[in-house]
Every structure is written in C-alpha cells, then in structure tokens.
Write a protein that holds these residues in place. Sequence first.
Motif, PDB file in Angstrom:
ATOM      1  N   PRO A 193      -1.181   7.947   5.968  1.00 42.71           N
ATOM      2  CA  PRO A 193      -0.927   9.323   6.426  1.00 42.71           C
ATOM      3  C   PRO A 193      -0.150   9.339   7.745  1.00 42.71           C
ATOM      4  O   PRO A 193      -0.692   9.631   8.806  1.00 42.71           O
ATOM      5  CB  PRO A 193      -2.336   9.888   6.591  1.00 42.71           C
ATOM      6  CG  PRO A 193      -3.186   8.700   6.904  1.00 42.71           C
ATOM      7  CD  PRO A 193      -2.592   7.549   6.151  1.00 42.71           C
ATOM      8  N   TYR A 194       1.137   8.993   7.646  1.00 46.11           N
ATOM      9  CA  TYR A 194       1.947   8.887   8.864  1.00 46.11           C
ATOM     10  C   TYR A 194       1.977  10.196   9.655  1.00 46.11           C
ATOM     11  O   TYR A 194       1.992  10.180  10.884  1.00 46.11           O
ATOM     12  CB  TYR A 194       3.368   8.456   8.512  1.00 46.11           C
ATOM     13  CG  TYR A 194       3.462   7.045   7.968  1.00 46.11           C
ATOM     14  CD1 TYR A 194       3.123   5.958   8.773  1.00 46.11           C
ATOM     15  CD2 TYR A 194       3.884   6.806   6.665  1.00 46.11           C
ATOM     16  CE1 TYR A 194       3.200   4.661   8.284  1.00 46.11           C
ATOM     17  CE2 TYR A 194       3.965   5.506   6.173  1.00 46.11           C
ATOM     18  CZ  TYR A 194       3.618   4.438   6.979  1.00 46.11           C
ATOM     19  OH  TYR A 194       3.692   3.162   6.492  1.00 46.11           O
ATOM     20  N   ALA A 195       2.027  11.317   8.948  1.00 49.85           N
ATOM     21  CA  ALA A 195       2.066  12.608   9.649  1.00 49.85           C
ATOM     22  C   ALA A 195       0.807  12.809  10.481  1.00 49.85           C
ATOM     23  O   ALA A 195       0.860  13.309  11.610  1.00 49.85           O
ATOM     24  CB  ALA A 195       2.226  13.743   8.646  1.00 49.85           C
ATOM     25  N   GLY A 196      -0.350  12.407   9.946  1.00 46.80           N
ATOM     26  CA  GLY A 196      -1.598  12.528  10.686  1.00 46.80           C
ATOM     27  C   GLY A 196      -1.614  11.654  11.926  1.00 46.80           C
ATOM     28  O   GLY A 196      -2.042  12.081  13.006  1.00 46.80           O
ATOM     29  N   TYR A 197      -1.123  10.413  11.773  1.00 43.98           N
ATOM     30  CA  TYR A 197      -1.041   9.521  12.935  1.00 43.98           C
ATOM     31  C   TYR A 197      -0.113  10.107  14.006  1.00 43.98           C
ATOM     32  O   TYR A 197      -0.398  10.049  15.205  1.00 43.98           O
ATOM     33  CB  TYR A 197      -0.527   8.145  12.520  1.00 43.98           C
ATOM     34  CG  TYR A 197      -1.431   7.403  11.558  1.00 43.98           C
ATOM     35  CD1 TYR A 197      -2.819   7.487  11.663  1.00 43.98           C
ATOM     36  CD2 TYR A 197      -0.888   6.619  10.547  1.00 43.98           C
ATOM     37  CE1 TYR A 197      -3.642   6.808  10.781  1.00 43.98           C
ATOM     38  CE2 TYR A 197      -1.709   5.927   9.662  1.00 43.98           C
ATOM     39  CZ  TYR A 197      -3.077   6.028   9.778  1.00 43.98           C
ATOM     40  OH  TYR A 197      -3.893   5.352   8.908  1.00 43.98           O
ATOM     41  N   ALA A 198       1.022  10.649  13.539  1.00 43.06           N
ATOM     42  CA  ALA A 198       1.999  11.201  14.477  1.00 43.06           C
ATOM     43  C   ALA A 198       1.424  12.398  15.224  1.00 43.06           C
ATOM     44  O   ALA A 198       1.589  12.526  16.446  1.00 43.06           O
ATOM     45  CB  ALA A 198       3.274  11.607  13.736  1.00 43.06           C
ATOM     46  N   MET A 199       0.728  13.280  14.516  1.00 38.30           N
ATOM     47  CA  MET A 199       0.148  14.457  15.165  1.00 38.30           C
ATOM     48  C   MET A 199      -0.950  14.064  16.153  1.00 38.30           C
ATOM     49  O   MET A 199      -1.076  14.661  17.225  1.00 38.30           O
ATOM     50  CB  MET A 199      -0.384  15.433  14.117  1.00 38.30           C
ATOM     51  CG  MET A 199       0.720  16.183  13.394  1.00 38.30           C
ATOM     52  SD  MET A 199       0.117  17.470  12.277  1.00 38.30           S
ATOM     53  CE  MET A 199      -0.564  16.472  10.955  1.00 38.30           C
ATOM     54  N   ALA A 200      -1.746  13.040  15.802  1.00 38.27           N
ATOM     55  CA  ALA A 200      -2.780  12.570  16.729  1.00 38.27           C
ATOM     56  C   ALA A 200      -2.145  11.989  17.990  1.00 38.27           C
ATOM     57  O   ALA A 200      -2.629  12.228  19.108  1.00 38.27           O
ATOM     58  CB  ALA A 200      -3.654  11.523  16.048  1.00 38.27           C
ATOM     59  N   PRO A 232      -2.849   8.119 -14.006  1.00 37.87           N
ATOM     60  CA  PRO A 232      -1.985   7.350 -13.106  1.00 37.87           C
ATOM     61  C   PRO A 232      -2.217   7.771 -11.670  1.00 37.87           C
ATOM     62  O   PRO A 232      -2.468   8.940 -11.385  1.00 37.87           O
ATOM     63  CB  PRO A 232      -0.570   7.731 -13.576  1.00 37.87           C
ATOM     64  CG  PRO A 232      -0.738   9.048 -14.255  1.00 37.87           C
ATOM     65  CD  PRO A 232      -2.078   9.010 -14.890  1.00 37.87           C
ATOM     66  N   PRO A 233      -2.203   6.837 -10.752  1.00 36.87           N
ATOM     67  CA  PRO A 233      -2.444   7.182  -9.344  1.00 36.87           C
ATOM     68  C   PRO A 233      -1.345   8.080  -8.816  1.00 36.87           C
ATOM     69  O   PRO A 233      -0.201   8.012  -9.264  1.00 36.87           O
ATOM     70  CB  PRO A 233      -2.423   5.823  -8.628  1.00 36.87           C
ATOM     71  CG  PRO A 233      -1.618   4.940  -9.524  1.00 36.87           C
ATOM     72  CD  PRO A 233      -1.864   5.413 -10.934  1.00 36.87           C
ATOM     73  N   ALA A 234      -1.724   8.944  -7.882  1.00 36.06           N
ATOM     74  CA  ALA A 234      -0.730   9.825  -7.262  1.00 36.06           C
ATOM     75  C   ALA A 234       0.302   8.972  -6.543  1.00 36.06           C
ATOM     76  O   ALA A 234       0.012   7.883  -6.039  1.00 36.06           O
ATOM     77  CB  ALA A 234      -1.418  10.779  -6.281  1.00 36.06           C
ATOM     78  N   LYS A 235       1.506   9.489  -6.491  1.00 39.19           N
ATOM     79  CA  LYS A 235       2.597   8.725  -5.905  1.00 39.19           C
ATOM     80  C   LYS A 235       2.315   8.320  -4.468  1.00 39.19           C
ATOM     81  O   LYS A 235       2.732   7.275  -4.018  1.00 39.19           O
ATOM     82  CB  LYS A 235       3.896   9.533  -5.966  1.00 39.19           C
ATOM     83  CG  LYS A 235       4.405   9.702  -7.388  1.00 39.19           C
ATOM     84  CD  LYS A 235       5.729  10.455  -7.382  1.00 39.19           C
ATOM     85  CE  LYS A 235       6.265  10.632  -8.805  1.00 39.19           C
ATOM     86  NZ  LYS A 235       7.556  11.367  -8.812  1.00 39.19           N
ATOM     87  N   ASP A 236       1.600   9.189  -3.749  1.00 35.74           N
ATOM     88  CA  ASP A 236       1.367   8.900  -2.335  1.00 35.74           C
ATOM     89  C   ASP A 236      -0.067   8.487  -2.050  1.00 35.74           C
ATOM     90  O   ASP A 236      -0.530   8.565  -0.930  1.00 35.74           O
ATOM     91  CB  ASP A 236       1.727  10.111  -1.468  1.00 35.74           C
ATOM     92  CG  ASP A 236       0.897  11.330  -1.840  1.00 35.74           C
ATOM     93  OD1 ASP A 236       0.227  11.289  -2.900  1.00 35.74           O
ATOM     94  OD2 ASP A 236       0.921  12.304  -1.061  1.00 35.74           O
ATOM     95  N   ALA A 237      -0.795   8.041  -3.131  1.00 35.41           N
ATOM     96  CA  ALA A 237      -2.211   7.728  -2.942  1.00 35.41           C
ATOM     97  C   ALA A 237      -2.406   6.586  -1.946  1.00 35.41           C
ATOM     98  O   ALA A 237      -3.375   6.559  -1.203  1.00 35.41           O
ATOM     99  CB  ALA A 237      -2.846   7.358  -4.277  1.00 35.41           C
TER     100      ALA A 237
END
Length: 314
Positions: A18-25, A9-14
Amino acid sequence: MKPAVTPAPPAKDARRPPYAGYAMAAIGAALFASKGIIIKLAYAEGIDAETTLALRMILSLPFYLVIGIHALVHTRARGEALPDGRLVLRTIGVGLIGYWTSSYLDFKGLEYISAHFERLILFTYPLFVVLFGAAFFRQPVRSKALLAFAVSYAGLALLFVQNMAASGSATGTGALYVLSAAVTFALYQLLAKPLIMRIGPQLFTCVAMGAAGVAVIFHFLATHPFEAIFVSPTLWGICLALAFGATVLPSFFLSAALKQISAQANATIGMLSPVVTILLAMAVLGDTVSGSEWLGAALVILGIGWFTLSERKG
C-alpha cells in the motif's frame, strides 16, 4: 462427492504494497514535525507563546467546526443518540488537558529550547502513557517499557548536557515545560480513548477543540490587550501554516493512512518525525547539530522505537 471449487483469482493488487498509505503516513509525520519550526519562525517575528497559540486556535477552529457539524449530521442520519451532558463535560475536561494545557506548555517551552530538542522530549510521551496506565488504570508494566524508558532518557540526558552548555539555565526551563507537555499529553491520551470509543473521533475532536479554543482565547485576553491579536500579515501567514499545515492537514493524512496500512507501520513511519524536525531546523532555522546531539537523538528514537514495535507485536 462435492465438486472441486475453483479458487477465485487473486485481485491484481492483492500483493501490491500500500504505497499510498505509506506515503500519506510519511507526509503526515513530516507535517507534524514542522510544528516546532513554524512556531520558531513566529517567535522570530516578535510574538510570544500565548499570542501564537491564540492565532493557531482562531485559524484552526473553523476546520474542526465543519468536521463536528458533519459528525452531528451523520450521527443523526444513522439514528444514533447524541452524547449526554456528562459525556460532553468529560470531553470538555479532557480537551482542556490535551489541547490547551499540553499545547501551552509545549509552546512555552519552545521559547527557551530548540525545535529538535523539543520534538525529542515530546516523542517520549508513550512511556508516560505506560506509567500512568499502571498507576491509575491498573495496566501491567512490562520490563521492556522500563528499559526503553532508560535508553530514551539516556539520550535526552546527553542532549540536555549539550544544550545546557550552550544556553545555560534556559535549557532547564524549556525542557521542564516540554516534559510537562509530554506528561499532560500522555494523560490526555489515556483519558480520551474511552470517550472517543463512545462518541466517535470526529465529534470528540470538535467538542474538545472547541472547549480548548475558548480557553486559549480567554487565556490570551487575560494576559494581553485585545489589540495584540492584530499582528502583521506575515505572522497571520505563519500561523495559518501552523493551524492548517501542521495541525489540521496532518491529522487527515494520518487518518487516511490508517485505512490502508497497519497501526504498527504507521507508528514505525512516525519515528521519522524527530529526524525530519532536526533536518528542517538545520535547513530553515540554521541550527547546528553536533555529533553528540545526533547520538542523543538516536538513543531517544531507539528507545521509543523498540518499545513501540514490541508493544505492537505483543
């Protein structure tokens, strides 16, 4: 006949962006964009480029020293060899180009031109990377790079005319300083990459920043009396914000972002930097930005954005 394999089964967050990555950038780009604003605040307190750069280095070097010690310990723990003397000397030379020469030219230019004009000139450094790559490293030049160069510099020409009308010859002096900073930073980018690949980004940064820090301090002592380093608490606070908030901290945010998002996404978000600088200049410094300046800024960002995205796809 082999039994059918039931897919995991696919990972829940697959599929979750990646909002955290966008926010950090975005945070990293915004912090980098604040550099020119903070430098302008320091100049308003009565100090010059040499003193501001010296204070920035004095306050930022301890952070990079810790990073360098960690890199050395980590290298030793993995049983890897430390870089030889020739590599160290090359790293020192490249550090002097990127962290001393380019930074000094940039700081000096900000004595003459606005923070948002400075940011847009610096923003064109990828085009010089292409030209130097072709001239000295036999890298091909694609037609879209030359077209992007033309679009961006049409925008800069519009900004230059606007600023020349307002500030006179100071605009030419400041623009030449910052353009030289963009040229030397492009050269630094080309020379640094192979060294970073060999000794790692953390150790490279430590050696390069350390060498540049020593050069900056000697430069300051050669042009100023030692007592000039004893500035007001307000200036120490401004320069601490410059050293940590606009130098060290954004480098960590952007490195963390690259672990979660693509380099293309990071570069795209980085295009917000000149816009953030303009907005900060209006809000913090009280600068006014005319319609023609917004048009010039749009052309610069369009040219660099087009080139960056097309290069990533290519």
